[in-house]
Design an enzyme around this catalytic site. Structure first.
Site, mmCIF file in Angstrom:
data_model
loop_
_atom_site.group_PDB
_atom_site.id
_atom_site.type_symbol
_atom_site.label_atom_id
_atom_site.label_comp_id
_atom_site.label_asym_id
_atom_site.label_seq_id
_atom_site.Cartn_x
_atom_site.Cartn_y
_atom_site.Cartn_z
ATOM 1 N N ARG A 51 74.487 39.186 41.542
ATOM 2 C CA ARG A 51 74.080 40.567 41.332
ATOM 3 C C ARG A 51 73.241 40.556 42.604
ATOM 4 O O ARG A 51 73.291 39.878 43.401
ATOM 5 C CB ARG A 51 73.165 40.506 40.041
ATOM 6 N N GLY A 52 72.687 41.737 42.862
ATOM 7 C CA GLY A 52 71.917 42.330 44.074
ATOM 8 C C GLY A 52 73.005 42.940 44.721
ATOM 9 O O GLY A 52 74.144 42.397 45.046
ATOM 10 N N ALA A 53 72.497 44.121 45.725
ATOM 11 C CA ALA A 53 73.754 45.075 46.043
ATOM 12 C C ALA A 53 74.591 44.502 47.054
ATOM 13 O O ALA A 53 75.840 44.500 46.776
ATOM 14 C CB ALA A 53 72.732 46.317 46.672
ATOM 15 N N ARG B 8 79.546 48.126 38.025
ATOM 16 C CA ARG B 8 77.996 48.673 37.949
ATOM 17 C C ARG B 8 78.117 49.831 38.869
ATOM 18 O O ARG B 8 78.632 49.955 39.865
ATOM 19 C CB ARG B 8 77.218 47.354 38.698
ATOM 20 N N GLN C 285 64.287 38.783 37.529
ATOM 21 C CA GLN C 285 64.818 38.335 38.479
ATOM 22 C C GLN C 285 63.749 37.734 39.589
ATOM 23 O O GLN C 285 63.971 36.998 40.254
ATOM 24 C CB GLN C 285 65.580 39.368 39.471
ATOM 25 N N ASP D 115 69.189 49.253 46.165
ATOM 26 C CA ASP D 115 70.491 49.312 45.765
ATOM 27 C C ASP D 115 71.368 50.509 46.391
ATOM 28 O O ASP D 115 72.666 50.677 46.381
ATOM 29 C CB ASP D 115 70.671 49.666 44.154
ATOM 30 N N ASN E 111 66.267 51.409 43.469
ATOM 31 C CA ASN E 111 65.907 50.018 43.180
ATOM 32 C C ASN E 111 65.661 49.528 42.049
ATOM 33 O O ASN E 111 65.309 50.247 41.036
ATOM 34 C CB ASN E 111 64.913 49.344 44.405
ATOM 35 N N LYS E 112 65.533 48.138 41.902
ATOM 36 C CA LYS E 112 65.228 47.600 40.476
ATOM 37 C C LYS E 112 64.105 48.512 39.799
ATOM 38 O O LYS E 112 62.999 48.666 40.351
ATOM 39 C CB LYS E 112 64.913 46.280 40.536
HETATM 40 O O1 MRU Z 1 70.258 44.465 38.711
HETATM 41 P P1 MRU Z 1 70.390 43.631 39.889
HETATM 42 O O2 MRU Z 1 69.738 42.359 39.679
HETATM 43 O O3 MRU Z 1 71.625 43.793 40.557
HETATM 44 O O4 MRU Z 1 69.293 44.402 40.760
HETATM 45 C C1 MRU Z 1 68.958 43.943 42.102
HETATM 46 C C2 MRU Z 1 67.935 44.952 42.824
HETATM 47 O O5 MRU Z 1 67.528 45.795 42.593
HETATM 48 C C3 MRU Z 1 67.792 44.430 44.299
HETATM 49 O O6 MRU Z 1 66.494 44.785 44.522
HETATM 50 C C4 MRU Z 1 68.430 45.023 45.322
HETATM 51 O O7 MRU Z 1 69.863 45.142 44.971
HETATM 52 C C5 MRU Z 1 68.591 44.655 46.853
HETATM 53 S S1 MRU Z 1 69.341 43.097 46.889
HETATM 54 C C6 MRU Z 1 69.130 42.591 48.515
#
Ligand code: MRU
Length: 378
Positions: A72-74, A115, A222, A263, A273-274
């Site tokens: 996970r993470g963009a 996603r 996270q 994201d 973002n999250k």
């Molecule tokens: O749902 P996730 O864990 O994929 O969400 C991740 C985030 O929101 C991060 O902050 C974002 O992707 C930046 S990662 C460098």
């Protein structure tokens, strides 16, 4: 040309892509990796208790790994999808270009449905498609080989981008004191080093005495599970707080800056973002604390004019109603599980990228960064 750089923290030695060639990187945290037997993912659903890996042997398994947040993470999602596409093509039994192209479309469609919010996923699919289209006159084995190379190139480019944006952002960090981050925008959310945590790592490497406050980041945790885990590995002082403590710490003067990942960044500078990032940004504004967003240029989406057009993922209610198998919420109660929120550009002090730092008005500054990224490299 190959360059070897020595890095602090989670990267011990990493050879970075230069002038079109690329090479292996040896990482302490190996979030994802192309191997001859498939795409190897560090299973982030098991952290921090267990450090285990899964090897996806088909593109469907990679897609499942993205959907279920094994990866996970963009930026990590984008590169995992590119590797999944390369794997799907490698496994294709097509004997003619038309059949390979049909398989390619099917694989890309499956990846695109995993996603919806992180634009890096769609950026990666588009880049793989451009490479595929460019190679249509080549033999099928050559096409497959070149797409594996392209996915690996995206991997090394991501690490290099994080290091560069880390250097850009480090100068914006205070010399000492508390820095708050939300979710995990670290090595685990990228191919290595991280975006928000890349800025923190680079600042610490420059001698800044930072103490990280990591929001736990309900409901998927996270912050407490992943950010704390990777910063502990680096020996960077870290305190985990529940999300609802952030305002009190700001009021107590313990937070000198905030840095988060993204994201998707709309053309006007609104940042998805999250979930919970917006709350932190509003609190930061009230307390006059700088609120920085750190992201590679591939996270900028010029086709999305403003934040209200960003698709926001709604995840399974069970992530909110249960924790470690334990039910927290009465049966039958309505539950929202928005995975992301949008922070209006007005709350963002600066956007830190590998090519430079953007300030308001974001429209022109983000456009010039995205155009610089798209320009052919010498
Ligand atoms: O749902 P996730 O864990 O994929 O969400 C991740 C985030 O929101 C991060 O902050 C974002 O992707 C930046 S990662 C460098």
């Amino acid at each position: 040309m190959r360059t070897t750089v020595f890095l602090p923290g989670d990267l011990d030695v990493c050879s970075i892509a230069m002038a079109g060639s690329f090479c292996e990187a040896r990482l302490v945290i190996q979030t994802l990796e192309w191997t001859e037997s498939g795409v190897r993912l560090l299973d982030q659903t098991k952290l921090p208790v267990e450090e285990s890996y899964v090897t996806c042997k088909s593109y469907q398994e990679v897609a499942e790994g993205i959907r279920n947040m094994v990866v996970r993470g963009a930026p990590a999602i984008g590169v995992a999808a590119a590797m999944g596409i390369a794997l799907g093509l490698k496994n294709s039994s097509a004997a003619r270009l038309a059949d390979l192209a049909r398989d390619f479309d099917q694989i890309c469609e499956a990846m695109g449905k995993t996603r919806p919010t992180a634009v890096n996923l769609f950026w990666a699919i588009r880049r793989m498609r451009e490479k595929f289209d460019e190679l249509r006159s080549n033999s099928l084995p050559d096409i497959k080989h070149a797409l594996v190379e392209e996915a690996q190139r995206m991997y090394t480019e991501d690490i290099a981008a994080n290091q560069a944006l880390g250097r850009q952002g480090a100068t914006l960090m205070p010399a000492r004191g508390g820095v708050l981050t939300h979710c995990n925008a670290g090595a685990l959310a990228t191919c290595g080093y991280g975006t928000a945590l890349g800025v923190i790592r680079a600042a610490v490497a420059q001698g800044k005495a930072l103490h990280v406050y990591a929001d736990e980041t309900r409901p998927f945790l996270q912050g407490s599970r992943l950010t704390a885990w990777e910063l502990m590995k680096d020996g960077i002082p870290t305190t985990v707080i529940s999300d609802n403590m952030a305002g009190a710490l700001m009021h107590q003067g313990k937070i000198g800056a905030i840095v988060v990942g993204a994201d998707r960044i709309a053309a006007n500078g609104d940042v998805a973002n999250k979930i919970g990032t917006y709350t932190v940004a509003v609190l930061a504004h009230e307390h006059r604390i700088p609120f920085y967003v750190a992201a590679p240029v591939s996270t900028i989406d010029l086709e999305t004019p403003e934040g209200s057009s960003i698709p926001i993922e709604q995840r399974n209610a069970r992530e909110v109603t249960h924790l470690g198998g334990q039910q927290l919420v009465p049966d039958g109660v309505a539950v929202e599980n928005l995975a992301f929120d949008v922070t209006p550009a007005a709350y963002v002090t600066a956007i830190i990228t590998e090519l430079g730092v953007a300030h308001a008005p974001y429209g022109p500054s983000l456009r010039s960064l995205a155009e610089a990224r798209a320009a052919p490299q010498p």
